[in-house]
Design a protein around this motif. Structure first.
Motif, PDB file in Angstrom:
ATOM      1  N   TYR A  83     -21.345  41.348 -32.054  1.00 44.20           N
ATOM      2  CA  TYR A  83     -20.302  40.334 -32.182  1.00 44.20           C
ATOM      3  C   TYR A  83     -19.018  40.984 -32.682  1.00 44.20           C
ATOM      4  N   GLN A  84     -17.883  40.385 -32.362  1.00 51.00           N
ATOM      5  CA  GLN A  84     -16.586  40.928 -32.752  1.00 51.00           C
ATOM      6  C   GLN A  84     -16.342  40.848 -34.256  1.00 51.00           C
ATOM      7  N   THR A  85     -16.792  39.751 -34.890  1.00 56.86           N
ATOM      8  CA  THR A  85     -16.513  39.557 -36.305  1.00 56.86           C
ATOM      9  C   THR A  85     -17.792  39.191 -37.061  1.00 56.86           C
ATOM     10  N   VAL A  86     -17.727  39.328 -38.372  1.00 59.77           N
ATOM     11  CA  VAL A  86     -18.846  38.938 -39.225  1.00 59.77           C
ATOM     12  C   VAL A  86     -19.065  37.436 -39.132  1.00 59.77           C
ATOM     13  N   ALA A  87     -17.975  36.670 -39.051  1.00 59.58           N
ATOM     14  CA  ALA A  87     -18.093  35.211 -38.958  1.00 59.58           C
ATOM     15  C   ALA A  87     -18.847  34.790 -37.696  1.00 59.58           C
ATOM     16  N   ASP A  88     -18.575  35.455 -36.578  1.00 63.55           N
ATOM     17  CA  ASP A  88     -19.283  35.138 -35.326  1.00 63.55           C
ATOM     18  C   ASP A  88     -20.776  35.436 -35.447  1.00 63.55           C
ATOM     19  N   SER A  89     -21.100  36.586 -36.021  1.00 67.59           N
ATOM     20  CA  SER A  89     -22.515  36.945 -36.149  1.00 67.59           C
ATOM     21  C   SER A  89     -23.226  36.027 -37.137  1.00 67.59           C
ATOM     22  N   THR A  90     -22.546  35.632 -38.203  1.00 67.98           N
ATOM     23  CA  THR A  90     -23.140  34.728 -39.185  1.00 67.98           C
ATOM     24  C   THR A  90     -23.407  33.359 -38.573  1.00 67.98           C
ATOM     25  N   ALA A  91     -22.470  32.858 -37.772  1.00 76.21           N
ATOM     26  CA  ALA A  91     -22.658  31.561 -37.124  1.00 76.21           C
ATOM     27  C   ALA A  91     -23.852  31.598 -36.166  1.00 76.21           C
ATOM     28  N   ALA A  92     -23.991  32.681 -35.412  1.00 74.24           N
ATOM     29  CA  ALA A  92     -25.124  32.810 -34.488  1.00 74.24           C
ATOM     30  C   ALA A  92     -26.436  32.891 -35.259  1.00 74.24           C
ATOM     31  N   ALA A  93     -26.444  33.625 -36.369  1.00 72.57           N
ATOM     32  CA  ALA A  93     -27.657  33.760 -37.179  1.00 72.57           C
ATOM     33  C   ALA A  93     -28.053  32.428 -37.799  1.00 72.57           C
ATOM     34  N   GLU A  94     -27.077  31.672 -38.274  1.00 67.67           N
ATOM     35  CA  GLU A  94     -27.375  30.364 -38.870  1.00 67.67           C
ATOM     36  C   GLU A  94     -27.965  29.411 -37.837  1.00 67.67           C
ATOM     37  N   ALA A  95     -27.463  29.454 -36.607  1.00 67.72           N
ATOM     38  CA  ALA A  95     -28.011  28.611 -35.545  1.00 67.72           C
ATOM     39  C   ALA A  95     -29.458  29.001 -35.245  1.00 67.72           C
ATOM     40  N   LEU A  96     -29.731  30.314 -35.163  1.00 68.11           N
ATOM     41  CA  LEU A  96     -31.109  30.771 -34.928  1.00 68.11           C
ATOM     42  C   LEU A  96     -32.034  30.371 -36.068  1.00 68.11           C
ATOM     43  N   GLU A  97     -31.542  30.493 -37.293  1.00 64.23           N
ATOM     44  CA  GLU A  97     -32.366  30.138 -38.441  1.00 64.23           C
ATOM     45  C   GLU A  97     -32.712  28.645 -38.441  1.00 64.23           C
ATOM     46  N   ARG A  98     -31.760  27.803 -38.069  1.00 61.63           N
ATOM     47  CA  ARG A  98     -32.035  26.355 -37.978  1.00 61.63           C
ATOM     48  C   ARG A  98     -33.141  26.071 -36.969  1.00 61.63           C
ATOM     49  N   VAL A  99     -33.073  26.724 -35.826  1.00 57.67           N
ATOM     50  CA  VAL A  99     -34.090  26.527 -34.785  1.00 57.67           C
ATOM     51  C   VAL A  99     -35.467  26.960 -35.291  1.00 57.67           C
ATOM     52  N   LYS A 100     -35.531  28.122 -35.928  1.00 62.46           N
ATOM     53  CA  LYS A 100     -36.815  28.625 -36.426  1.00 62.46           C
ATOM     54  C   LYS A 100     -37.376  27.727 -37.525  1.00 62.46           C
ATOM     55  N   ARG A 101     -36.535  27.225 -38.404  1.00 57.36           N
ATOM     56  CA  ARG A 101     -37.002  26.335 -39.471  1.00 57.36           C
ATOM     57  C   ARG A 101     -37.525  25.017 -38.893  1.00 57.36           C
ATOM     58  N   ARG A 102     -36.900  24.518 -37.831  1.00 56.77           N
ATOM     59  CA  ARG A 102     -37.407  23.305 -37.173  1.00 56.77           C
ATOM     60  C   ARG A 102     -38.790  23.541 -36.579  1.00 56.77           C
ATOM     61  N   ARG A 103     -39.077  24.780 -36.203  1.00 60.25           N
ATOM     62  CA  ARG A 103     -40.377  25.119 -35.619  1.00 60.25           C
ATOM     63  C   ARG A 103     -41.426  25.468 -36.663  1.00 60.25           C
ATOM     64  N   GLY A 104     -41.060  25.384 -37.949  1.00 63.19           N
ATOM     65  CA  GLY A 104     -42.050  25.580 -38.995  1.00 63.19           C
ATOM     66  C   GLY A 104     -41.997  26.898 -39.730  1.00 63.19           C
ATOM     67  N   TYR A 105     -41.002  27.723 -39.472  1.00 62.57           N
ATOM     68  CA  TYR A 105     -40.875  28.983 -40.192  1.00 62.57           C
ATOM     69  C   TYR A 105     -40.319  28.722 -41.582  1.00 62.57           C
ATOM     70  N   LEU A 106     -40.824  29.471 -42.570  1.00 63.18           N
ATOM     71  CA  LEU A 106     -40.375  29.354 -43.957  1.00 63.18           C
ATOM     72  C   LEU A 106     -40.029  30.732 -44.491  1.00 63.18           C
TER      73      LEU A 106
END
Length: 84
Positions: free
Chosen positions: A56-79
């Motif tokens: 990603y070009q910036t830290v903010a872009d990579s952080t936003a993508a990581a937060e979206a992935l983390e939300r998806v994984k938590r919805r699937r039961g990851y802790l």
């Protein structure tokens, strides 16, 4: 001045009845060109798993993508380890 990379995210999902023991890790690495690479590692606990790297070009872009992935994984039961 560049921003520091965020801390890694380590998640796991276990369900003994289904013989399921999985992990999912998101970490960040700076590149030589001032970009940030998000490194995703996932698989069955006890194995090396698979790795996917996205730059990603910036830290903010990579952080936003990581937060979206983390939300998806938590919805699937990851802790996280702290939640276990």
């Amino acid at each position: 001045m560049t921003q520091p990379c965020p801390d890694p995210v380590r998640l796991s999902r276990r369900d003994p009845e289904r013989n399921m023991a999985r992990f999912y890790t998101i970490s960040f690495q700076p590149t030589l060109f001032g970009e940030v690479t998000m490194v995703r590692n996932w698989g069955r606990i006890g194995t090396a798993g698979q790795i996917l790297m996205e730059t990603y070009q910036t830290v903010a872009d990579s952080t936003a993508a990581a937060e979206a992935l983390e939300r998806v994984k938590r919805r699937r039961g990851y802790l996280s380890l702290a939640e276990r």
